[in-house]
Design a protein around this motif. Structure first.
Motif, PDB file in Angstrom:
ATOM      1  N   ALA A 250      -7.638 -12.583  71.946  1.00 32.71           N
ATOM      2  CA  ALA A 250      -6.846 -14.152  71.263  1.00 32.71           C
ATOM      3  C   ALA A 250      -6.502 -14.512  71.858  1.00 32.71           C
ATOM      4  CB  ALA A 250      -5.671 -13.090  70.711  1.00 32.71           C
ATOM      5  N   VAL A 251      -6.383 -14.131  73.192  1.00 32.87           N
ATOM      6  CA  VAL A 251      -6.032 -15.075  74.351  1.00 32.87           C
ATOM      7  C   VAL A 251      -7.452 -16.779  74.547  1.00 32.87           C
ATOM      8  CG1 VAL A 251      -5.293 -16.045  77.080  1.00 32.87           C
ATOM      9  CG2 VAL A 251      -4.387 -14.655  75.470  1.00 32.87           C
ATOM     10  N   ILE A 252      -8.936 -16.437  74.878  1.00 32.11           N
ATOM     11  CA  ILE A 252      -9.200 -16.971  74.390  1.00 32.11           C
ATOM     12  C   ILE A 252     -10.153 -17.909  73.665  1.00 32.11           C
ATOM     13  CG2 ILE A 252     -12.169 -16.992  75.436  1.00 32.11           C
ATOM     14  CD1 ILE A 252     -10.851 -15.915  77.820  1.00 32.11           C
ATOM     15  N   LYS A 253      -9.571 -17.449  72.290  1.00 41.73           N
ATOM     16  CA  LYS A 253      -9.509 -17.766  71.337  1.00 41.73           C
ATOM     17  C   LYS A 253      -8.894 -19.468  71.218  1.00 41.73           C
ATOM     18  CE  LYS A 253     -10.117 -17.857  66.264  1.00 41.73           C
ATOM     19  NZ  LYS A 253      -9.159 -18.651  66.496  1.00 41.73           N
ATOM     20  N   ARG A 254      -7.869 -19.078  71.309  1.00 41.96           N
ATOM     21  CA  ARG A 254      -6.560 -19.949  71.674  1.00 41.96           C
ATOM     22  C   ARG A 254      -7.176 -21.241  72.931  1.00 41.96           C
ATOM     23  NH1 ARG A 254      -1.840 -15.808  72.929  1.00 41.96           N
ATOM     24  NH2 ARG A 254      -2.071 -14.773  71.222  1.00 41.96           N
ATOM     25  N   LEU A 255      -7.847 -20.845  74.187  1.00 40.05           N
ATOM     26  CA  LEU A 255      -8.424 -21.845  74.443  1.00 40.05           C
ATOM     27  C   LEU A 255      -9.339 -22.288  74.369  1.00 40.05           C
ATOM     28  CD1 LEU A 255      -7.482 -19.295  78.437  1.00 40.05           C
ATOM     29  CD2 LEU A 255      -6.018 -21.357  77.189  1.00 40.05           C
ATOM     30  N   ALA A 256     -10.063 -21.997  73.728  1.00 38.14           N
ATOM     31  CA  ALA A 256     -11.391 -22.452  73.437  1.00 38.14           C
ATOM     32  C   ALA A 256     -10.697 -23.558  72.072  1.00 38.14           C
ATOM     33  CB  ALA A 256     -12.630 -20.695  72.530  1.00 38.14           C
ATOM     34  N   ASP A 257      -9.769 -22.446  70.848  1.00 42.73           N
ATOM     35  CA  ASP A 257      -9.424 -23.950  70.509  1.00 42.73           C
ATOM     36  C   ASP A 257      -8.901 -25.077  71.229  1.00 42.73           C
ATOM     37  OD1 ASP A 257     -10.462 -22.125  67.793  1.00 42.73           O
ATOM     38  OD2 ASP A 257      -8.658 -21.332  68.030  1.00 42.73           O
TER      39      ASP A 257
END
Length: 291
Positions: free
Chosen positions: A20-27
C-alpha cells in the motif's frame, strides 16, 4: 537526477502494508523511494523487491538508523557493524546507497536544545575529537565501498551545523570517502545555503533530501522540535527551488537521487503528489535548457 519520496511519513505501515505504501508513492509520481531500516528491517529483501518491481519504483537507498556519532569516535567497530548490515541488504540492488544519520547520545534532550547548542555532549563540540570521528568514519566508508560496492551517504540534521558547522565541515574535509545525503531543509534553517554547499564540494553529492521551510528572525534560537514541526509543503516556503534545482542539476548525474522528505506535520499522499509534480516541472524546464 531522479526524483523520489521518503517512506518515513508512513512509519510502521512500511512493514505492515508495504504494498500500500509503495503504491501510494508510485501514484504520487515517485520514481524511487527511501526506506528506513528501523521500520522495514533488513530481513526480507525479496518481499520488498517484488513490490517495487510491481509498481516500477526503485529503492533509491536505505537509511541506516543505528549509527551513533560517539561510536564513530570511541567504538568505530560498532558503527561499522551497523552500516555493514544495511550495506549487505542493498549490495545486490541497482542503487547501492545507504544513508547514515549520526545518532546523538540523548535525542530527547536534544529535541529541546536550541539549534545553536547542538549535540548535548562535550566530545562532539571538540574539534580534535570531531576530526578523529570523521577519520574513523572515512575508513569505514572506504572499506564498505571496496567490499560491497555501496556508497555511504551522510544525512545531516541541525546538530552538524552547530559551532559554525563543526561536524559537517569535518566530514567534508577529513572524510572524502563519505558522500552527503544533504538535507536541504536542516541546512537552510541552520543558516547554511544548500546551493552554496553543493558548489563548495562538487563530487561529494549523489543524493539529497528536499524540504521547505519558512524563514524566522532568529532560527538558531529555536529548538529542534520547533523547527522539525515547522517544515511546510515543498514549493510553498522560502527555499528558492528553481535556484536549488538548477544547482542540483549541475551536481547530480542522471542516476543520482533527489528525495522529498515529509515526516512531521499535516502531510499526506497529496503532499507528495504536489511536491513531485512541482519538481518534475522544474526538472523538465532544466532539461530543455541543457546542462
Amino acid at each position: 537526477m531522479k526524483l523520489g519520496a521518503h517512506c518515513v511519513l508512513y512509519g510502521a505501515e512500511i512493514a505492515s502494508d508495504t504494498e500500500a505504501v509503495i503504491k501510494r508513492l508510485a501514484d504520487s509520481g515517485a520514481e524511487g523511494c527511501e526506506l528506513g531500516e528501523r521500520f522495514f528491517g533488513v530481513e526480507d529483501r525479496e518481499k520488498l523487491t517484488a513490490v517495487l518491481d510491481k509498481y516500477h519504483v526503485a529503492l533509491a537507498g536505505m537509511h541506516a538508523n543505528n549509527v551513533k556519532l560517539l561510536d564513530l569516535l570511541h567504538d568505530p567497530g560498532t558503527a561499522r557493524t551497523a552500516m555493514e548490515k544495511v550495506a549487505r541488504f542493498v549490495s545486490v540492488l541497482p542503487n547501492k546507497n545507504i544513508i547514515v544519520t549520526g545518532g546523538v547520545p540523548d535525542m530527547e534532550q536534544l529535541k529541546t536544545c536550541t539549534l545553536a547548542q547542538g549535540v548535548p555532549h562535550k566530545d562532539l563540540h571538540d574539534p580534535e575529537n570531531v576530526r578523529i570521528m570523521a577519520e574513523n568514519f572515512n575508513a569505514i566508508a572506504g572499506d564498505i565501498y571496496k567490499e560491497y560496492g555501496v556508497r555511504v551517504n551522510y544525512h545531516n540534521h541541525s546538530w552538524e551545523f552547530a559551532d559554525d558547522g563543526l561536524i559537517w565541515f569535518a566530514l567534508a574535509d577529513y572524510a572524502p570517502e563519505v558522500h552527503f545525503a544533504l538535507d536541504t531543509g536542516w541546512a537552510a534553517v541552520s543558516g547554511f545555503d544548500p546551493a552554496e554547499l553543493l558548489k563548495q564540494y562538487p563530487g561529494r553529492f549523489h543524493y539529497v533530501h528536499l524540504r521547505d521551510y519558512k524563514k524566522s528572525d532568529n532560527p538558531m534560537a529555536l529548538n529542534f522540535n520547533e523547527v522539525h514541526a515547522g517544515y511546510v509543503d515543498l514549493g510553498t516556503g522560502d527555499m528558492d527551488y528553481p535556484r536549488l534545482m538548477r544547482q542540483l542539476n549541475q551536481n547530480l548525474d542522471e542516476n543520482d537521487w533527489a528525495i522529498v522528505e515529509y515526516e512531521l506535520g499535516n502531510f499526506d499522499q497529496s503532499s507528495y503528489q504536489k511536491a513531485l509534480s512541482y519538481l518534475h516541472g522544474i526538472r523538465d524546464m532544466l532539461q530543455t535548457e541543457g546542462r
